[in-house]
Enzyme design. Structure first.
Site, PDB file in Angstrom:
ATOM      1  N   ASP A  57     -52.975   8.293   6.936  1.00 14.63           N
ATOM      2  CA  ASP A  57     -52.481   7.948   5.605  1.00 14.63           C
ATOM      3  C   ASP A  57     -53.475   8.467   4.566  1.00 14.63           C
ATOM      4  O   ASP A  57     -54.655   8.142   4.613  1.00 14.63           O
ATOM      5  CB  ASP A  57     -52.347   6.423   5.486  1.00 14.63           C
ATOM      6  CG  ASP A  57     -51.639   5.978   4.215  1.00 14.63           C
ATOM      7  OD1 ASP A  57     -51.898   6.547   3.147  1.00 14.63           O
ATOM      8  OD2 ASP A  57     -50.830   5.033   4.298  1.00 14.63           O
ATOM      9  N   HIS A  73     -47.887   8.310   3.945  1.00 18.63           N
ATOM     10  CA  HIS A  73     -48.304   7.063   3.323  1.00 18.63           C
ATOM     11  C   HIS A  73     -47.300   5.957   3.631  1.00 18.63           C
ATOM     12  O   HIS A  73     -46.123   6.081   3.286  1.00 18.63           O
ATOM     13  CB  HIS A  73     -48.418   7.276   1.812  1.00 18.63           C
ATOM     14  CG  HIS A  73     -48.902   6.088   1.049  1.00 18.63           C
ATOM     15  ND1 HIS A  73     -49.882   5.251   1.532  1.00 18.63           N
ATOM     16  CD2 HIS A  73     -48.543   5.602  -0.163  1.00 18.63           C
ATOM     17  CE1 HIS A  73     -50.104   4.300   0.640  1.00 18.63           C
ATOM     18  NE2 HIS A  73     -49.305   4.479  -0.385  1.00 18.63           N
ATOM     19  N   SER A 107     -48.520  -0.211  -0.029  1.00 17.65           N
ATOM     20  CA  SER A 107     -49.604   0.402  -0.782  1.00 17.65           C
ATOM     21  C   SER A 107     -50.326  -0.641  -1.637  1.00 17.65           C
ATOM     22  O   SER A 107     -50.789  -1.652  -1.121  1.00 17.65           O
ATOM     23  CB  SER A 107     -49.010   1.536  -1.623  1.00 17.65           C
ATOM     24  OG  SER A 107     -49.996   2.434  -2.028  1.00 17.65           O
TER      25      SER A 107
END
Length: 514
Positions: A455, A483, A228
């Site tokens: 995502d 994610h 991320s």
């Protein structure tokens, strides 16, 4: 709610993955040489930092079985080394063997604001594949301003409770003023409690801290897995120190070339895609709280549910009631991982029957609110880093009002709330030091960029863009929901990444997994 917080909050258990291949398709090769083959010269120790790079780390028992902890000293301001320092917390679990030790593997779960040490100690150092843990010392550093590394502090627990309940879909001028004031009070609290560190928590500064740690660990190259926001941190490192790039995995990639308004708008689209996937799954089940007719009907029911909460918050079994803002955050939290969809269906069903405790629990997980009413510093550090890294998405309420129709077109379910949430940096007390930019990292060893097609927090197009920017970037695609991709159930993804970490050989360009 800050929509620019692409953090793994619910997908927190990595399964051990074998080197098996399944559900994959390959493409042409790009950058297949191992990491040791990089030819770019390693830069010398930056001027004025010799004493920092020469410090000795004193490792001690953490009190957590198998882990050691230490602290390192970095300059608070890299432009003025020696004018003031910051102490940064580090933890490691040494390689278990057998096999030749590759080096240290730094891990970062994202955020910005996520504690890398907590991530390491709670599951990375036990959940990463045994083969990887055997040959790497697993290492984490809490970024400056985060958790154990002189954390940014902004509001008390009760103040955060108030902040998280403010209406983020204002219907009139009074509500707009209330929301804008809440952002200003948050920023004022950060300046009041953490004014000294606030100008020095940028991603660039944290990347420089990582290079210092690399040297202090005795590693010539940096090996790293970032999820991320951790992908932006890793890519920033590669841009600064291409000659010191080892094996970098950037999973759930961010696109550094986008401005804050674009990031927020495209992330809004990502959450809409995720909601559509959830709704399509939900309506197939006879107990779906959003009906069983169509995804379009489910979206309309979701919007009505939020509207009803705005007018009439519901009980949760405690003093806090479930407001529209808390309910929206609870739904968003469940979009990060499809394994949370059953929990969301149950929470929505309960809320429709007057019990908002399930959605409140999901919201609390997003904000990292503890049972005793205190909060981790996640959201404080998140705002501090985001508002320093890029100029604000919007400069005031009028700009948001103009943008709302576009956001609502992008996401009928979340658009209005996401547009207003992007106002949080408008009056930040410290001017931004970063700007949108491409990262090429010319001369770096092969870097693996991982993107998931549905995502919500880091849209797939961001991974495509970052892999294209990086001179040695290789895109690995996971066709699925949720994610990030590594350690979430795809043997194909895990095999490709494990092979890269252990052997230095990246997947073939264009490889796709299910």
């Amino acid at each position: 709610m800050d929509t620019r917080r692409p953090l793994r909050i619910l997908a927190t258990v990595l399964g051990t993955a074998g080197l098996l291949i399944s559900g994959c398709s390959g493409g042409s090769s790009k950058g297949t040489s191992p990491s040791e083959s990089a030819t770019a010269p390693a830069p010398p120790v930056p001027a004025g930092l010799t004493s920092y790079y020469a410090q000795h780390l004193e490792w001690r028992d953490c009190g957590v079985e198998g882990f050691q902890c230490t602290t390192m000293i970095a300059p608070l301001d890299y432009e003025k080394p020696g004018s003031g320092d910051i102490e940064l917390a580090v933890s490691r679990k040494e390689a278990t063997g057998p096999g030749r030790r590759v080096g240290s593997l730094l891990v970062n779960p994202g955020g910005p604001g996520g504690s890398a040490i907590e991530y390491l100690q709670s599951y990375a150092a036990v959940g990463y594949p045994a083969q990887v843990r055997a040959r790497y010392d697993m290492v984490a550093i809490d970024p400056r301003g985060v958790a154990r590394s002189e954390p940014v502090v902004c509001l008390s627990g009760p103040q955060m409770d108030t902040y998280t309940q403010v209406d983020q879909t204002p219907d009139d001028a009074r509500e707009v003023t209330t929301l804008n004031n809440s952002f200003n009070e948050f920023a004022d609290g950060c300046e009041r409690h953490s004014g000294e560190i606030l100008p020095h928590v940028s991603t660039v500064e944290t990347a420089r801290d990582m290079d210092m740690l690399r040297a202090l660990l005795g590693d010539e190259k940096l090996h790293y897995v970032g999820a991320s926001y951790g992908t932006f941190l890793g890519a920033t490192y590669a841009g600064l120190f291409p000659g010191r790039v080892g094996r970098l995995v950037l999973d759930g990639a961010m696109d550094p070339s986008l401005d804050a308004a674009q990031l927020n708008r495209e992330q809004t689209a990502g959450f809409e895609i995720a909601f559509q996937a959830f709704a399509a799954d939900c309506v197939k089940k006879k107990d779906c709280p959003l009906g069983t007719t169509s995804t379009a009907d489910a979206a309309q029911r979701m919007k009505r549910f939020f509207t009803d909460l705005d007018a009439r918050p519901i009980a949760t079994g405690e003093a806090r009631r479930l407001t529209e803002s808390l309910g929206t955050t609870g739904v968003i939290a469940a979009m990060y991982d499809e394994s949370a969809w059953p929990q969301l269906r149950e929470a929505l069903s309960a809320a429709q029957n007057g019990d908002g405790s399930g959605l409140l629990s999901l919201s609390d997980s997003y904000y990292e609110r503890r049972p005793n009413g205190t909060y981790a510093n996640l959201m404080f550090a998140n705002a501090a880093v985001n508002c320093l890294d890029l100029p604000p998405a919007f400069t005031g309420p009028e700009a948001v009002i103009r943008a709302v129709p576009d956001f609502e077109k992008t996401s009928p379910v979340f658009g209005r709330a996401f547009a207003w949430a992007a106002l949080n940096c408008a009056d930040w007390p410290v001017p931004p030091t970063g700007a949108p930019h491409r990262i090429e990292a010319k001369g770096a060893a092969p870097i693996v960029v991982v993107g998931t097609t549905r995502d919500p927090a880091t849209p797939y197009k961001w991974a495509q863009s970052l892999a294209g920017q990086l001179d040695s970037g290789t895109l690995l695609t996971y066709r699925g929901d949720g994610h990030t991709a590594y350690g979430r159930g795809s043997d194909c993804i895990d095999t490709a990444i494990n092979t890269y970490l252990l052997e230095g050989t990246p997947p073939t360009e264009g490889k796709k997994c299910s």
